[in-house]
Scaffold this motif. Structure first.
Motif, PDB file in Angstrom:
ATOM      1  N   GLU A  72      45.502  46.319  37.132  1.00 50.88           N
ATOM      2  CA  GLU A  72      46.317  45.558  36.533  1.00 50.88           C
ATOM      3  C   GLU A  72      46.178  46.271  34.878  1.00 50.88           C
ATOM      4  N   ALA A  93      45.729  46.850  31.283  1.00 56.32           N
ATOM      5  CA  ALA A  93      44.772  46.296  30.177  1.00 56.32           C
ATOM      6  C   ALA A  93      45.652  45.969  28.986  1.00 56.32           C
ATOM      7  N   ALA A 100      42.890  44.282  40.482  1.00 54.00           N
ATOM      8  CA  ALA A 100      42.473  43.918  38.959  1.00 54.00           C
ATOM      9  C   ALA A 100      42.106  45.283  38.484  1.00 54.00           C
ATOM     10  N   CYS A 101      41.734  46.331  39.392  1.00 54.56           N
ATOM     11  CA  CYS A 101      41.652  47.624  38.694  1.00 54.56           C
ATOM     12  C   CYS A 101      43.029  48.193  38.211  1.00 54.56           C
ATOM     13  N   ALA A 138      35.828  45.580  38.014  1.00 51.85           N
ATOM     14  CA  ALA A 138      36.922  45.819  38.826  1.00 51.85           C
ATOM     15  C   ALA A 138      36.995  47.599  39.224  1.00 51.85           C
ATOM     16  N   ALA A 139      36.568  48.253  37.921  1.00 47.47           N
ATOM     17  CA  ALA A 139      36.723  49.682  38.284  1.00 47.47           C
ATOM     18  C   ALA A 139      35.557  50.249  39.062  1.00 47.47           C
ATOM     19  N   ARG A 181      43.736  39.799  34.673  1.00 47.60           N
ATOM     20  CA  ARG A 181      42.657  40.975  35.460  1.00 47.60           C
ATOM     21  C   ARG A 181      41.376  40.018  35.550  1.00 47.60           C
ATOM     22  N   TRP A 182      41.044  38.887  34.641  1.00 43.54           N
ATOM     23  CA  TRP A 182      39.820  38.187  34.867  1.00 43.54           C
ATOM     24  C   TRP A 182      40.018  37.486  36.019  1.00 43.54           C
ATOM     25  N   GLY A 195      37.483  44.344  33.589  1.00 45.10           N
ATOM     26  CA  GLY A 195      38.164  45.549  33.922  1.00 45.10           C
ATOM     27  C   GLY A 195      37.098  46.605  34.399  1.00 45.10           C
ATOM     28  N   ASP A 218      38.123  40.196  29.137  1.00 42.39           N
ATOM     29  CA  ASP A 218      38.963  40.924  30.013  1.00 42.39           C
ATOM     30  C   ASP A 218      38.299  42.609  30.215  1.00 42.39           C
ATOM     31  N   ARG A 219      37.805  42.950  29.218  1.00 39.60           N
ATOM     32  CA  ARG A 219      37.473  44.352  29.446  1.00 39.60           C
ATOM     33  C   ARG A 219      36.065  44.291  30.265  1.00 39.60           C
TER      34      ARG A 219
END
Length: 213
Positions: A165, A167, A162-163, A190-191, A139-140, A187, A183-184
């Protein structure tokens, strides 16, 4: 949507951010700082490359330097602060060439599927070298790939991927809370399709840093 006026390093989550680095194992912080400085240098090289061949020539130099770092670190050229930083913490280790290879693949990626795959691979290699699982960096990596794009449509595709992907659970980041934070953080970016909400991102990092979620 990318923010073209922002400094490159502010557009993707970086482990060297003090809010993240404090969560990294103390014994590895110097090595991690050098690794992520290398990632930033390679990222800037990709961003600035107007001709793939010129980019490949520059990447070949870094590949040679990483080979020398592994086999004969004392022979590294003097006067390059990043090489000195890597020599202090990565001498005798040959893993860093994999990050240069991943950067070259991203440079040469042709078409949306290739861009997606290469962004994931770069993230996977960087997270692996940082002490995490390769899968944890996908995701990163997609967010990293998005900020490299000059065309907004290409950036949107990568942010959307990425969104979408999944978690990974916190257990996948056991012992590496700094990578969980990255990672978070990726996310969250991406969101928002790349739109930055600095206060909200800061609160997210504070929460994960304190309680791990």
């Amino acid at each position: 949507m990318t923010a073209q006026a922002e400094p490159l390093e502010s557009r993707y989550p970086d482990l060297r951010d003090p809010r993240v680095m404090v969560a990294a194992p103390r014994a590895r912080r110097a090595a991690l700082a050098g690794l992520w400085a290398l990632a930033e240098r390679l990222t800037k090289l990709l961003r600035d490359a107007r001709e793939p061949m010129i980019g490949q020539i520059k990447l070949a130099w870094w590949r040679d330097m990483m080979a020398m770092l592994a086999s004969d670190p004392a022979a590294l050229p003097k006067g390059e602060p990043l090489l000195a930083e890597l020599q202090a913490t990565w001498a005798g280790k040959g893993e860093l060439a994999a990050l240069v290879d991943a950067a070259e693949a991203a440079l040469l990626a042709d078409g949306a599927p290739a861009r997606l795959d290469c962004a994931r691979v770069f993230g996977a290699e960087l997270f692996r070298l940082s002490g995490g699982a390769e899968a944890a960096g996908s995701r990163w990596g997609l967010v990293w790939g998005a900020v490299l794009q000059e065309e907004e449509s290409a950036a949107r595709d990568l942010f959307a991927a990425a969104c979408d992907e999944p978690a990974l659970p916190r257990a996948a980041f056991a012992g590496m809370r700094a990578l969980l934070m990255l990672d978070r953080w990726a996310g969250a970016i991406a969101a928002s399709a790349g739109e930055r909400h600095w206060r909200r991102e800061g609160l997210l990092l504070l929460r994960i840093g304190l309680i791990g979620r």
